[in-house]
Scaffold this active site. Sequence first.
Site, mmCIF file in Angstrom:
data_model
loop_
_atom_site.group_PDB
_atom_site.id
_atom_site.type_symbol
_atom_site.label_atom_id
_atom_site.label_comp_id
_atom_site.label_asym_id
_atom_site.label_seq_id
_atom_site.Cartn_x
_atom_site.Cartn_y
_atom_site.Cartn_z
ATOM 1 N N ASP A 1 3.473 67.250 -41.208
ATOM 2 C CA ASP A 1 4.616 67.403 -42.104
ATOM 3 C C ASP A 1 5.730 66.707 -41.335
ATOM 4 O O ASP A 1 6.208 67.250 -40.329
ATOM 5 C CB ASP A 1 4.938 68.876 -42.332
ATOM 6 C CG ASP A 1 6.063 69.032 -43.334
ATOM 7 O OD1 ASP A 1 7.096 68.357 -43.149
ATOM 8 O OD2 ASP A 1 5.930 69.802 -44.286
ATOM 9 N N HIS A 2 6.102 65.504 -41.753
ATOM 10 C CA HIS A 2 6.966 64.720 -40.866
ATOM 11 C C HIS A 2 8.335 65.378 -40.662
ATOM 12 O O HIS A 2 9.045 65.051 -39.717
ATOM 13 C CB HIS A 2 7.079 63.258 -41.322
ATOM 14 C CG HIS A 2 8.005 63.025 -42.463
ATOM 15 N ND1 HIS A 2 7.661 63.267 -43.763
ATOM 16 C CD2 HIS A 2 9.285 62.576 -42.497
ATOM 17 C CE1 HIS A 2 8.682 62.967 -44.551
ATOM 18 N NE2 HIS A 2 9.683 62.536 -43.809
ATOM 19 N N HIS B 1 7.874 70.296 -47.059
ATOM 20 C CA HIS B 1 9.047 70.109 -46.197
ATOM 21 C C HIS B 1 10.058 71.262 -46.305
ATOM 22 O O HIS B 1 10.524 71.788 -45.307
ATOM 23 C CB HIS B 1 9.770 68.803 -46.536
ATOM 24 C CG HIS B 1 8.883 67.592 -46.513
ATOM 25 N ND1 HIS B 1 7.867 67.433 -45.614
ATOM 26 C CD2 HIS B 1 8.868 66.470 -47.282
ATOM 27 C CE1 HIS B 1 7.261 66.260 -45.824
ATOM 28 N NE2 HIS B 1 7.860 65.666 -46.841
HETATM 29 C C1 BG6 Z 1 8.089 62.258 -48.262
HETATM 30 C C2 BG6 Z 1 8.113 62.275 -49.762
HETATM 31 O O1 BG6 Z 1 7.209 63.232 -47.765
HETATM 32 O O2 BG6 Z 1 9.408 62.523 -47.777
HETATM 33 C C3 BG6 Z 1 9.094 61.251 -50.302
HETATM 34 O O3 BG6 Z 1 6.807 61.991 -50.254
HETATM 35 C C4 BG6 Z 1 10.457 61.467 -49.690
HETATM 36 O O4 BG6 Z 1 9.178 61.331 -51.708
HETATM 37 C C5 BG6 Z 1 10.363 61.558 -48.172
HETATM 38 O O5 BG6 Z 1 11.266 60.372 -50.066
HETATM 39 C C6 BG6 Z 1 11.693 61.951 -47.577
HETATM 40 O O6 BG6 Z 1 11.612 61.881 -46.181
HETATM 41 P P1 BG6 Z 1 12.888 61.645 -45.292
HETATM 42 O O7 BG6 Z 1 12.386 61.693 -43.895
HETATM 43 O O8 BG6 Z 1 13.451 60.316 -45.672
HETATM 44 O O9 BG6 Z 1 13.850 62.762 -45.625
#
Ligand code: BG6
Length: 505
Positions: free
Chosen positions: A202-203, A265
């Site tokens: 989960d980045h 997230h």
């Molecule tokens: C991803 C989603 O996991 O996270 C995208 O699939 C989203 O739709 C993105 O744009 C947002 O990530 P960050 O790091 O730019 O907030």
Amino acid sequence: MLRENTLTQSIQTEALLSDKKDYNMEDLTFVLFGATGDLAKRKLFPALYNLFLEGKMPESFSVIGLGRREWSHEFFREKIAESLELYSRRDVQEELLPKFLNHFQYCALDVTNPAAYEHLHAMIRQGEETKATSGNRLFYLSVAPNFIELIAENLNRAGLNQTTGWRRLIIEKPFGTDLQTARRLNKKLSEAFDEVEIYRIDHYLGKPMVQNLASLVFANPAVGSLLDLKKISNVQITASEIVGVETRADYYDHAGAIRDMVQNHLLQLVMMTALHLPETITADEISMKKIEVIQSLRPIKQDEAYRDVIRAQYDAGEINGEPVIRYLDEPGVEENSKNDTYFAARLHIDNDAWRDIPFYIRTGKRLDKKSTRIVFEFKNPVRESLPAEETVPNLLILEINPHEGITLRLNVKDESSEFFQPAYINFTKPSDNLADAYELLLFDAMLGNATFFAHWNEVELSWQWIQPLLEAFENNQVPLHTYPAGSTGPKAADDLLKQDGFAWW
Ligand code: BG6
């Protein structure tokens, strides 16, 4: 001038490499499914390259990139070099590049063909024998979700998961599309890998400020005293985006904000925020604490979802002076799609610490700005003695993305009037050259540190909590609002907080 810059960079890189700490990393073969894809290009190759520059790769490692296309090793390496030029946060060092690229090989593989895995297995074994490595294997599945089960099954069948060293599997979200499919997927994965070997990315858990949440209170008694929960009136978590559906309608039009951002997230951010740890604890204990939080998250019943949940879709509007089309006109979106591009909700965590403090979460595409942040709003003692509009509550704001920072908003008396003015104490981390989430997560996975990966129980409980809402959306039991692109979201989301006497920050 250009030469001078290059020279400085080169000296800096040498310093970086000579400054190598011993991270005690074990040799490994990194088997990358989806090596010709977007994630590999934008995130994974640059992350590996920056780790390499920092001395955070093992002495002996090889990466086998897999894709459907028939590429040569050379062509693959050229593609990696191109991706580094475009996306690496550090400039590419010509003299070090060949050394880095030498670790990469390519193998064309049709993931649906079980026989192809025999060939891959032979290639891995050959590499392990030539380099006399201990057989550690890291499989990274950066592929469309419908292939994950199949790949795990084929890895198992061909015995690629049988090795003398350790084996680990990294997978990307989405982990299933609802509770049932997530459970089925997990069952399949657990036939080939043990839970401790599965690293669910989960980045958001790779973002440094999110990782900081686990030690914020412990490392800063001052913040601990500030965050005396008796003094907090509510917590707000926002993940707003400017981008729309982009070219991902195929996936997004069925996922919606609820599956794309909330189930993973946002609920991870809720868990990390509510940890509130006065001491350092181990990875397992962090996961247990997170599980306790999600278990205490008060369920929202399907037929009552409309009270606490807002869903909406973007209409045409304007962002940065440019006209923006409505969601329904985006290429690939179904006519009359009821998909949500915005989600907001009121949550309650039924444990002793948080019982009386509501959490409000929201996320949406095509909003006015890109910002991920957590805001703690304090109770407002001066509100009683002055008209509400003349006082502001204290806020502690943790900025996660795109900038990292911590801001404290205070009330300060202005001598010229009897009113309070807001004053800000602000710490902003310089945003250039920050390590990307993927660097931190890949490094952890190589070391076997699963602290910032989603454990199955967290994923399952998140789906369990989300499931009644999915059904409420499906049965149209929650109205679908609209909001103009470039706005802060639908009015209904403002009304949700107004009911409790609050407003979004
Ligand atoms: C991803 C989603 O996991 O996270 C995208 O699939 C989203 O739709 C993105 O744009 C947002 O990530 P960050 O790091 O730019 O907030």
